[in-house]
Design an enzyme around this catalytic site. Structure first.
Site, PDB file in Angstrom:
ATOM      1  N   SER A   1      -4.774  -5.155   7.240  1.00  0.00           N
ATOM      2  CA  SER A   1      -4.268  -4.297   6.180  1.00  0.00           C
ATOM      3  C   SER A   1      -3.894  -2.944   6.762  1.00  0.00           C
ATOM      4  CB  SER A   1      -5.356  -4.116   5.123  1.00  0.00           C
ATOM      5  OG  SER A   1      -4.933  -3.221   4.133  1.00  0.00           O
TER       6      SER A   1
ATOM      7  N   LYS B   1     -11.230  -0.426   1.674  1.00  0.00           N
ATOM      8  CA  LYS B   1     -11.415   0.452   0.531  1.00  0.00           C
ATOM      9  C   LYS B   1     -12.402  -0.164  -0.460  1.00  0.00           C
ATOM     10  CE  LYS B   1      -6.943   0.609   0.553  1.00  0.00           C
ATOM     11  NZ  LYS B   1      -6.745   0.321   1.979  1.00  0.00           N
TER      12      LYS B   1
ATOM     13  N   HIS C   1       0.812  -1.218   0.000  1.00  0.00           N
ATOM     14  CA  HIS C   1       0.000   0.000   0.000  1.00  0.00           C
ATOM     15  C   HIS C   1       0.845   1.266   0.000  1.00  0.00           C
ATOM     16  CE1 HIS C   1      -4.078  -1.638   0.625  1.00  0.00           C
ATOM     17  NE2 HIS C   1      -3.419  -2.674   1.103  1.00  0.00           N
TER      18      HIS C   1
END
Lengths: 573, 420
Positions: A425, A337, A131
């Site tokens: 995450s 997301k 990320h």
């Protein structure tokens, strides 16, 4: 939110059903409910990151029986009496990377993992995105580690010979009117959050770069530092490098209990014997709360969150070359997301994941509805996306806590314990940086850098299995000349040779199962999903291990592939 | 040094063997490349009988059928590379192809004037038919189960459910029963069986194995080994009907849910594929859209009988041997919606076309019906069938020497049942 206000709000919403108390920086929620979603909502309401308060969920869930942690079938005393300097519980990306960082010092490092391989749970069941740090504000540990972790990937993946590509990420918008708001957001990211790679690009430029995208996109945020890696590949590589540098990894080994005396863990019960470690690192993923409880140091709770990803045939690889998602205006219900599309290091498109709250920590079953959710949304990113290209799908369970942030710190009550917990995450991205810090914490607990000498033999380089498919013919021929097994193709879809399979079996961490081989060198990962090659892989494993074919398993334990010999008995092919 | 051939056949199953033998007999210099150690393709594991009824008027087992061709192939002294995998094919600027082949001997470059792709097909998998749930051991495609049972001598299951009534599924129902496994039933999502009638009788009825039509498997259970499957009824669109689910305990799920021609090499050459067959679009000589590249057997379209696989191999072999690069005048045949597919899909008006062999299947089971091939308004050929079943492929040969120079080619299947 102040405690009194929270209590008032809970009373207004749920009557006297739930109670919250606060002590030592922890809010404990109690009560009883059959509604898991409600419990999650109540505990999330109690979380207060600004005040640094953790939430412990002591609400009794009556909606279903929560299954106990699955234990390995193997029982022996192989580890009995071991006194490692550091015991790492959990062989995910956190545990494996910490093990490797610890081998930089002269330490006896033991990692125990209850599954038959590393990265079987969350670390092996995600999309592999490295990320860029999107939507992380200052103040969280996620934010603290994301830039450092992200920037380490080129070096770490180089050292460990793991494929990594910095392919960039697009967050795409259909509403031109949002552009000023998003420009301001990107400015804030750059100047306040310190995440300085993002730019806003036009819809025209986006479609020039990614021609298959939705033509109605008006603009996008582009994050060039985003990348992707094979998440289990990286975990296994970390583990192999750790073993190569002297660490021990014991698979099929579950921790079942601990003895804590005077604020110290003095004994750890496992399914393979009793250990007496000096320091314990809790990297147990969804079960980190149980380990914390055993260690007498429970100050957070995990609410598992399931997500499903689909993998598409390489033929659909032209859909995009990067990572992307459409950004819809509605507020995301889950803490995610909302999934996206990603072109993996192996050239498959991966679609997902969704996010579903669950009390089941080890239920990896997939559902049709998850696939539908992701595809419905992502057809908005790339209209040519189709379910017809799916070759497989899988579910992972994230180890989220109610604070929605990592817990990386020494034990609060128990002195020789370090938590590396609630790693969801972007835990894959942050792992290289987190591992350095956790290793340093462990060294500190063992007397500091001066008391723990460096390991002069430490070699950061791991020799990966060569991917012959990707080599030019002359180099490939040179490998085959040295070892003809490299010329014998076993998996036709992924073009994997017998030599590569044997390399995987001869690696520092041998996992002689069909899935173990598949995760290392990819036979069975292609469009036929092992239809042709699985009997051949089984045969190679049996011969390598000197076991009958009928003893070969899919993934260890009771996952036998066959039920003994036929009436005629062992074949001759 | 690069080896030079007139014809290179990729795939040493029944199609490839027949193609190589035919091309060799026509005087071409032929090479056959096979990725496995032994020739014979999938026939090696098909130890049941019923092969060769059309061609040899005999009931042979798969290995026996293959042996006849392998003997001929060997007797002709045709070059073969086994345990050799073609990794890339490049078109040469002045015609012909250069293949890159990997084997235990290294990486070989082979030049060939023509190619015959006899690469067979693969099986559709559980995830490709949207089966959800866990990922236990015990879920096999029928071909994999057959490989384990017949070639490796290990039993993949003791108590199983078979999804799909395709021929391999039916054959495996009988095979596993004979090996002492319990086959609880064959479930088929379509309202009609997918396999040959003879297999329904010989493999299911004779062994009292139930066949459940309009049912599918929706979910599997079990963490390590399969423990059960969920079965549901399906509607007309083959979607599971909520509320009809039931759970069947078993340790194996065998899938016979369709075969997909393998055309990855063809695609790398830019060969046009027919979405109906998932095989190359071919002319009457089985040449694909790429001049000098031929297709045959199950890579061309999924056949019901191996006899036709061999026949198409021979056709491709003869044509490849005779290939001289002449310009083609290709006329596509437009087919009516009652036809599932028609192969070949186009006719080269410049070719001889004295005997063009067509293969087709109807989309749905049909009673009395008529197939008519037309060029513009002129009827070139017609034939009446008492009934048609999609699992049973139909074959016919047509003399198209008098094909008019223009006019669109069409093939229509029309029901001749009263009233319609």
């Amino acid at each position: 939110m102040k405690l009194s206000k929270l209590q008032k709000k809970l009373r207004a919403a749920y009557g006297g059903k739930y109670a919250v108390t606060q002590a030592d920086g922890v809010r404990t929620v109690t009560g009883e409910s059959a509604d898991w979603a409600e419990i999650v909502a109540v505990c999330a309401m109690a979380a207060d990151r600004k005040r640094g308060l953790h939430v412990v969920n002591d609400v009794r869930f009556t909606g279903a029986e929560i299954a106990p942690m699955r234990l390995p079938a193997l029982r022996d005393r192989a580890l009995d009496g071991r006194t490692p300097d550091v015991l790492i519980i959990g062989g995910g990306i956190s545990g494996a990377s910490i093990a490797r960082e610890l081998t930089r010092r002269q330490l006896d490092v033991l990692l125990v993992e209850k599954e038959s391989d590393l990265a079987i749970q969350a670390s092996g069941r995600n999309d592999g995105e490295v990320h860029p740090g999107i939507d992380l504000g200052r103040g969280s540990l996620k934010h603290h580690y994301i830039i450092r972790g992200n920037r380490m990937f080129d070096r770490v993946c180089g050292e460990l010979e793991v494929p990594f590509k910095r392919c960039g990420q697009y967050v795409c918008f259909e509403q031109a009117a949002l552009k000023p708001v998003i420009r301001a957001y990107v400015w804030k990211r750059r100047h306040i959050d310190g995440i300085d790679d993002s730019v806003v690009i036009s819809g025209k430029e986006l479609l020039r770069r990614e021609p298959q995208f939705n033509p109605s996109f008006k603009f996008a945020i582009y994050n060039p530092m985003a990348g992707c890696v094979c998440p289990y590949g990286l975990t296994i590589a970390y583990g192999e490098n750790a073993v190569q540098n002297g660490a021990q990894i014991s698979l099929n080994t579950a921790v079942t209990g601990m003895t804590v005396e005077d604020g110290r863990i003095t004994a750890v019960e496992t399914t393979r014997g009793t250990l007496r470690p000096k320091v314990v690192i809790n990297a147990a993923g969804v079960f980190a709360e149980e380990v914390a409880r055993m260690a007498g140091d429970r100050f957070y709770s995990i609410h598992p969150r399931r997500g499903t990803n689909s993998i598409l045939d390489k033929k659909a690889g032209g859909l995009l070359s990067s990572i992307a998602s459409i950004k819809k205006l509605e507020v995301n219900s889950g803490h995610t997301k909302g999934g996206g599309l990603l072109n993996t290091v192996h050239g498959n498109i991966l679609a997902g994941p969704d996010a579903v709250e669950t009390w089941e920590k080890e239920n990896y079953a997939t559902d049709r509805s998850s696939i539908e959710t992701v595809f419905t949304k992502q057809k908005g990113t790339a209209p040519a996306l189709t379910e017809r290209d799916i070759i497989t799908y899988f579910t992972g369970v994230r180890a989220a806590n109610f604070e929605e942030d990592f817990v990386i710190e020494p034990g609060r009550k128990t002195k020789n314990l370090i938590h590396c917990a609630c790693i969801q995450s972007p835990g894959l991205t942050t792992a290289p940086a987190v591992a350095e810090d956790v290793a340093a914490m462990a060294v500190q607990l063992l007397g500091g850098p001066d008391a723990v000498p460096e390991n002069p033999a430490f070699d950061p380089h791991r020799k990966g299995v060569p991917t012959l498919r990707d080599l030019p013919p002359a180099e490939r021929a040179a490998y085959i000349e040295k070892n003809p097994d490299y010329g014998e193709i076993v998996c036709r879809c992924e073009e994997v040779s017998k030599g590569e399979i044997l390399d995987a079996l001869n690696a520092p961490l041998c996992v002689p199962t069909v899935d173990g081989v598949k995760r290392r060198v990819r036979p069975g990962m292609g469009r036929c999903q092992g239809g042709f090659c699985s009997p051949l892989v089984m045969q190679i494993i049996a011969a390598h291990q000197g076991i009958p074919l009928s003893d070969v398993t899919k993934k260890g334990g009771g996952s036998v592939l066959t039920c003994g010999e036929t009436k005629g008995g062992g074949g001759n092919a | 040094m690069r080896e030079q051939y007139d014809v290179t056949v990729i795939g040493g199953g029944p199609a490839g063997l027949a193609a190589a033998i035919a091309a060799d007999a026509a005087g071409a210099r032929v090479l056959l490349i096979e990725r496995e150690a032994r020739l014979g393709g999938i026939l090696k594991q098909c130890i049941h009988d019923g092969f060769g009824l059309v061609r040899f008027k005999e009931k042979l087992s798969g290995p026996e059928y293959a042996e006849r061709f392998i003997d001929q192939f060997r007797a002709a002294g045709i070059d073969a590379m086994t345990l050799t995998f073609v990794t890339a094919i490049e078109k040469l600027p002045d015609g012909g192809f250069c293949l890159t082949a990997v084997s235990r001997d290294g990486v070989t470059a082979i030049e060939s004037k023509t190619l015959i792709l006899a690469t067979g097909c693969r099986e559709r998998t559980a995830k490709q038919v949207a089966i959800h749930g866990t990922r236990p051991a015990g879920v096999f495609t029928a071909g994999t189960a057959q490989h384990l049972t017949n070639l490796r001598g290990v039993l993949p299951t003791k108590k199983c459910v078979i999804l799909g009534s395709g021929d391999i599924g039916l054959i495996m129902a009988r095979r596993l029963t004979l090996e002492g496994a319990e086959v609880l039933g064959v479930y088929e999502a379509k309202p009609t069986p997918s396999g040959l009638t003879r297999n329904l009788h010989q493999c299911l009825h004779d062994f009292n194995i139930p066949l459940y039509l309009s049912h599918t498997v929706t979910r599997v259970f079990g963490a390590d080994r399969l423990t059960a499957v969920e079965i549901a009824k399906v509607d007309d669109a083959m979607r599971p009907i909520p509320g009809t689910e039931s759970v069947v305990e078993c340790d194996g799920l065998i899938l016979s849910v369709g075969l997909i021609p393998e055309n990855e090499l063809a695609e790398s050459l830019g060969v046009a594929l027919d979405p109906r067959t998932k095989g190359p679009v071919c002319d009457g000589s089985l040449m694909t859209s790429c001049p000098g590249v031929f297709s045959c057997g199950n890579a061309l379209h999924v056949n019901d009988l191996v006899d036709y696989v061999s026949e198409s191999g021979e056709q491709a072999g003869r044509a490849a041997a005779a290939f001289c690069g002449a310009a083609r005048d290709l006329a596509p045949i437009e087919i009516g919606k009652e036809l599932l597919y028609l192969v070949p899909q186009q006719i080269d008006r410049n070719a001889d076309n004295a005997t063009v062999t067509f293969y087709f299947r109807s989309r749905e089971p049909m009673g009395k019906s008529r197939l008519r091939l037309q060029c513009g308004d002129a009827v070139l050929f017609e034939k009446t069938y008492p009934f048609l079943r999609p699992p049973e492929m139909e074959r016919l040969t047509v003399d198209l020497r008098d094909l008019p120079a223009d006019g669109a080619l069409t093939a229509q299947l029309t029901s001749m049942e009263g009233g319609a």
